[in-house]
Design a protein around this motif. Structure first.
Motif, PDB file in Angstrom:
ATOM      1  N   LEU A  17     -13.519 -19.051 -74.744  1.00  0.00           N
ATOM      2  CA  LEU A  17     -13.007 -17.653 -75.236  1.00  0.00           C
ATOM      3  C   LEU A  17     -12.725 -16.833 -74.179  1.00  0.00           C
ATOM      4  O   LEU A  17     -11.592 -16.504 -73.695  1.00  0.00           O
ATOM      5  CB  LEU A  17     -13.990 -16.970 -76.329  1.00  0.00           C
ATOM      6  N   LEU A  18     -13.784 -16.652 -73.050  1.00  0.00           N
ATOM      7  CA  LEU A  18     -13.334 -15.745 -72.349  1.00  0.00           C
ATOM      8  C   LEU A  18     -12.631 -15.895 -71.531  1.00  0.00           C
ATOM      9  O   LEU A  18     -11.718 -15.121 -70.832  1.00  0.00           O
ATOM     10  CB  LEU A  18     -15.281 -15.510 -71.156  1.00  0.00           C
ATOM     11  N   ARG A  19     -12.410 -16.867 -70.666  1.00  0.00           N
ATOM     12  CA  ARG A  19     -11.501 -17.560 -69.930  1.00  0.00           C
ATOM     13  C   ARG A  19     -10.037 -17.545 -70.249  1.00  0.00           C
ATOM     14  O   ARG A  19      -8.931 -17.086 -69.613  1.00  0.00           O
ATOM     15  CB  ARG A  19     -11.670 -19.015 -69.303  1.00  0.00           C
ATOM     16  N   PHE A  20      -9.947 -18.028 -72.170  1.00  0.00           N
ATOM     17  CA  PHE A  20      -8.435 -17.846 -72.853  1.00  0.00           C
ATOM     18  C   PHE A  20      -8.115 -16.397 -72.084  1.00  0.00           C
ATOM     19  O   PHE A  20      -7.262 -16.516 -72.202  1.00  0.00           O
ATOM     20  CB  PHE A  20      -8.801 -18.023 -73.402  1.00  0.00           C
ATOM     21  N   PHE A  21      -9.133 -15.621 -73.416  1.00  0.00           N
ATOM     22  CA  PHE A  21      -9.090 -13.982 -73.506  1.00  0.00           C
ATOM     23  C   PHE A  21      -8.534 -13.393 -72.370  1.00  0.00           C
ATOM     24  O   PHE A  21      -7.605 -12.686 -71.749  1.00  0.00           O
ATOM     25  CB  PHE A  21      -9.281 -13.239 -74.150  1.00  0.00           C
ATOM     26  N   ILE A  22      -9.550 -12.938 -71.420  1.00  0.00           N
ATOM     27  CA  ILE A  22      -9.595 -12.764 -70.688  1.00  0.00           C
ATOM     28  C   ILE A  22      -9.116 -12.999 -69.486  1.00  0.00           C
ATOM     29  O   ILE A  22      -8.166 -11.845 -68.306  1.00  0.00           O
ATOM     30  CB  ILE A  22     -11.365 -12.038 -69.939  1.00  0.00           C
ATOM     31  N   TYR A  23      -8.947 -14.103 -68.856  1.00  0.00           N
ATOM     32  CA  TYR A  23      -8.476 -14.358 -67.717  1.00  0.00           C
ATOM     33  C   TYR A  23      -7.235 -15.028 -68.059  1.00  0.00           C
ATOM     34  O   TYR A  23      -6.070 -14.068 -67.062  1.00  0.00           O
ATOM     35  CB  TYR A  23      -9.224 -15.572 -66.752  1.00  0.00           C
ATOM     36  N   VAL A  24      -7.145 -15.672 -68.852  1.00  0.00           N
ATOM     37  CA  VAL A  24      -5.298 -15.979 -69.158  1.00  0.00           C
ATOM     38  C   VAL A  24      -4.103 -14.906 -69.706  1.00  0.00           C
ATOM     39  O   VAL A  24      -3.070 -15.109 -69.123  1.00  0.00           O
ATOM     40  CB  VAL A  24      -5.922 -17.594 -69.542  1.00  0.00           C
ATOM     41  N   THR A  25      -5.199 -14.941 -70.803  1.00  0.00           N
ATOM     42  CA  THR A  25      -4.131 -13.803 -71.575  1.00  0.00           C
ATOM     43  C   THR A  25      -4.199 -11.935 -71.878  1.00  0.00           C
ATOM     44  O   THR A  25      -3.694 -11.232 -71.991  1.00  0.00           O
ATOM     45  CB  THR A  25      -4.163 -14.368 -72.787  1.00  0.00           C
ATOM     46  N   GLN A  26      -5.059 -11.936 -70.435  1.00  0.00           N
ATOM     47  CA  GLN A  26      -5.411 -10.207 -70.340  1.00  0.00           C
ATOM     48  C   GLN A  26      -5.336  -9.411 -71.553  1.00  0.00           C
ATOM     49  O   GLN A  26      -5.032  -8.255 -70.857  1.00  0.00           O
ATOM     50  CB  GLN A  26      -4.745  -9.807 -69.550  1.00  0.00           C
ATOM     51  N   VAL A  27      -6.295  -9.671 -72.806  1.00  0.00           N
ATOM     52  CA  VAL A  27      -6.349  -8.889 -73.612  1.00  0.00           C
ATOM     53  C   VAL A  27      -7.152  -7.835 -73.321  1.00  0.00           C
ATOM     54  O   VAL A  27      -8.560  -8.018 -73.016  1.00  0.00           O
ATOM     55  CB  VAL A  27      -6.317  -9.707 -74.691  1.00  0.00           C
TER      56      VAL A  27
END
Ligand SMILES: Nc1ncnc2c1ncn2[C@@H]1O[C@H](COP(=O)(O)OP(=O)(O)OP(=O)(O)O)[C@@H](O)[C@H]1O
Ligand SMILES: [Mg+2]
Lengths: 355, 259
Positions: free
Chosen positions: B116-126
């Protein structure tokens, strides 16, 4: 055109695997028709198709002249009484019964009176505030009935409505249903696998087997003149012997069974086209037999295997022409240790079916 | 009955094993000593006082509460229709989806947290807060689906059909007849999901950041620096609150059969 017409119906739960195949039924207005048959033969499937929960893959459902084939179940004015009642557990008796009226936007001030009337009809006045969980099986049954008739449906479908009740309550409810049917004149289709229930309630009976209609007829037709071996067996013609037709007259067929000659004067529809030399089955009920010592017309040699004393009657297990036969005779078991006897069947008690 | 004596002894051992740690925590929270020690030498309420006076605990308690409530509501809102579809209809790929709903029991939380970290923070920058909320929603969703499915399976579909035959559309029947009768399943799902969120460490660990922490994370941070019974006091408060909520729900609605 009949009130309800199912024509050419293919219907089931999976596409391409219909349970009902090329199904035809027509029911007249005001009739009570029973669907009778063993478990899994498609009785519920038939009701669900009429109610619209199963959309037929093929064929037409016409009710009162209107094609319902593509009408969803909530737009068909059909009352349904489920096998397990399916009352709304969180609603009182009053609200259960009011449900359909409210959905139909019946004027608010008319609802209480309609409910009072229908509850009176099913003798449940005074139970308005109870929850379904606070009712007995028979009372739940009557709420289910009230709930489905208060909407004045064009058609009432009942799926084994009495099967969860004990014998006494079942008799009472059966009488009550019959009374309601006459009083209201609603067209009903009634599913049961209880023969007596079907015979006593219906104007016509449809006997089903594996998604097909075996026979459709009046209770008397079904009980006295079963048209197929399956129906014969189903209505209690438990015994059968096989033989060869020797002579055919207008209302009289002579059959030879292993050297003994039998005459039947009760020829069913199917037997109509018999001719000498045909292989046939003879069906008869256990209590239509008698055991004698004398040889003669319509008797055959048999051996008594054992006897059960049953109070008013005695039940004999016989071996006749290599078949197991059950015979029921009034009175106490025959005295003495005769094992070799002759079994007699009256000509008018014997049904002949082509095999 | 020698056998039954042995069984009772095993039961008692299990009980001690399960309940024992809670008893130790609760007792040690009343200690008057600055180090964790069991059994404690004297009685005091100072650690409870301290818990209430530590600002970070209050802030993160509210953070956990808000995250938990928001994520639980969202997960229920998504979970109910999904559970309904799953229980009532057959569709291709149903087995795969069912496996997915049992994933939280199989996939370790750390793995989920990291993905989730990879997805949210790095990919979608939320933003962090949104990431935390979405991350919790994602881990709660399978729980709500499973619990609501269990209660739907207990509900006779014939009752819904009765409503339809009386004139309800399927949608109306769902709200008028199905929802009121799976109320206890919904409450069970809510409580289970909320507690799961409130207790969650691994996923929150990856999704919190500067200035944003949940209560369990804050407790971990606190324990790195201090080893006094404050944490015992806080844990005791949480244990008691949980027991009260679950008991009340069980008394009112009998939710245990869905958990
Ligand atoms: N939901 C379903 N999905 C798939 N097949 C079904 C379903 N319901 C019934 N069937 C199958 O359809 C056939 C007919 O079933 P149906 O329920 O119509 O029997 P029935 O005559 O009502 O029997 P019973 O007297 O036991 O109620 C059976 O072979 C059954 O296995
Ligand atoms: Mg059935």
């Amino acid at each position: 055109m009949s009130f309800i017409e199912l024509t050419n119906i293919d219907a089931g739960y999976e596409k391409g695997k219909p349970i009902l195949k090329d199904f035809h039924v027509s029911v007249e207005q005001g009739e009570l028709v029973s669907l009778l048959g063993p478990s899994g033969c498609g009785k519920t499937t038939t009701l669900r198709t009429i109610a619209g929960f199963i959309m037929a893959e093929k064929g037409k459902v016409v009710i009162g002249g209107r094609d319902y084939s593509n009408v969803p179940p909530n737009k068909r004015n059909i009352g349904l009484v489920f096998q397990n009642y399916a009352l709304f557990p969180h609603l009182s008796v009053y609200d259960n019964v009011a449900y359909g009226l409210r959905r139909r936007k019946v004027a608010k001030e008319l609802i209480p009176e309609k409910i009072a009337n229908v509850l009176k009809l099913v003798s449940l006045t005074g139970y308005e505030k109870r929850l379904p969980s606070e009712l007995s099986g028979g009372q739940r049954q009557r709420v289910a009935l009230a709930r489905s008739i208060v909407i004045e449906p064009d058609l009432l479908l009942l799926d084994e409505p009495l099967s969860n009740l004990d014998a006494k309550l079942r008799d009472e409810m059966r009488a009550e249903l019959s009374r309601l049917q006459h009083q209201l004149g609603i067209t009903m289709i009634y599913v049961t696998h209880d023969q007596v229930e079907a015979l006593s309630l219906s104007s016509r009976i449809i006997v089903m087997n594996e998604g097909n209609i075996e026979q459709m007829g009046t209770p008397e037709d079904i009980y006295e003149r079963p048209a197929t071996p399956f129906v014969a067996n189903f209505v209690g013609f438990d015994n059968s012997l096989t033989g060869t037709v020797r002579a055919v007259q207008k209302h009289r067929v002579t059959v030879e069974v292993n050297g003994s000659s039998f005459v039947s004067t009760r020829v069913t529809q199917v037997a109509g086209g018999l001719s000498p030399g045909d292989q046939v089955a003879l069906f008869f009920r256990p209590d239509d037999t008698s055991l004698t010592d004398e040889a003669g017309e319509n008797t055959i040699a048999g051996e008594i295997l054992y006897v059960n004393y049953q109070g008013n009657t005695s039940s004999y297990a016989l071996k006749v022409d290599q078949e197991s036969i059950r015979a029921v005779m009034p009175g106490r078991p025959m005295s003495g240790d005769t094992r070799e006897i002759r079994m007699r069947i009256d000509p008018e008690k014997l049904i002949i079916e082509r095999v | 009955m020698k056998n039954s004596k042995i069984l009772i002894a095993i039961m008692a051992l299990m009980f001690v094993f399960l309940i024992g740690p809670f008893v130790v925590i609760i007792i040690s929270s009343f200690s008057n000593d600055a180090v964790m020690r069991f059994p404690p030498r004297g009685f005091s309420l100072q650690w409870y006082e301290k818990v209430l006076n530590i600002q970070m605990f209050q802030t993160t308690f509210w953070m956990s509460l808000k995250t938990g409530l928001a994520a639980t509501f969202t997960a229920l809102l998504l979970g109910v229709p999904v559970a309904y579809t799953n229980v009532r209809f057959r569709y291709p790929g149903k087995n795969v989806l069912e496996l997915f709903f049992s994933s939280p029991a199989i996939v370790p939380g750390l793995v989920i947290g990291f993905s989730l970290l990879r997805f949210f923070i790095y990919v979608t920058q939320v933003p962090i807060l949104l990431g935390l909320y979405l991350g919790h929603t994602a881990i709660l969703f399978p729980y709500t689906v499973r619990v609501v499915s269990a209660s739907l399976r207990n509900f006779d579909p014939g009752i819904e059909e009765a409503a339809v035959s009386l004139g309800s559309t399927p949608l109306h029947a769902f709200f008028a007849v199905v929802l009121p009768n799976i109320r206890s399943g919904l409450v069970a799902a809510f409580i289970l999901a909320f507690i799961t969120s409130f207790n969650n460490v691994p996923v929150s660990l990856f999704l919190t950041g500067p200035g944003v922490a949940t209560l369990p994370i804050q407790m971990l941070i606190y324990m790195e620096y201090y080893f006094d019974p404050t944490i015992s006091a806080l844990s005791s408060i949480l244990i008691v609150l949980t027991v009260i909520i679950v008991q009340a729900a069980e008394k009112l609605l009998g939710i245990s059969k869905y958990m």
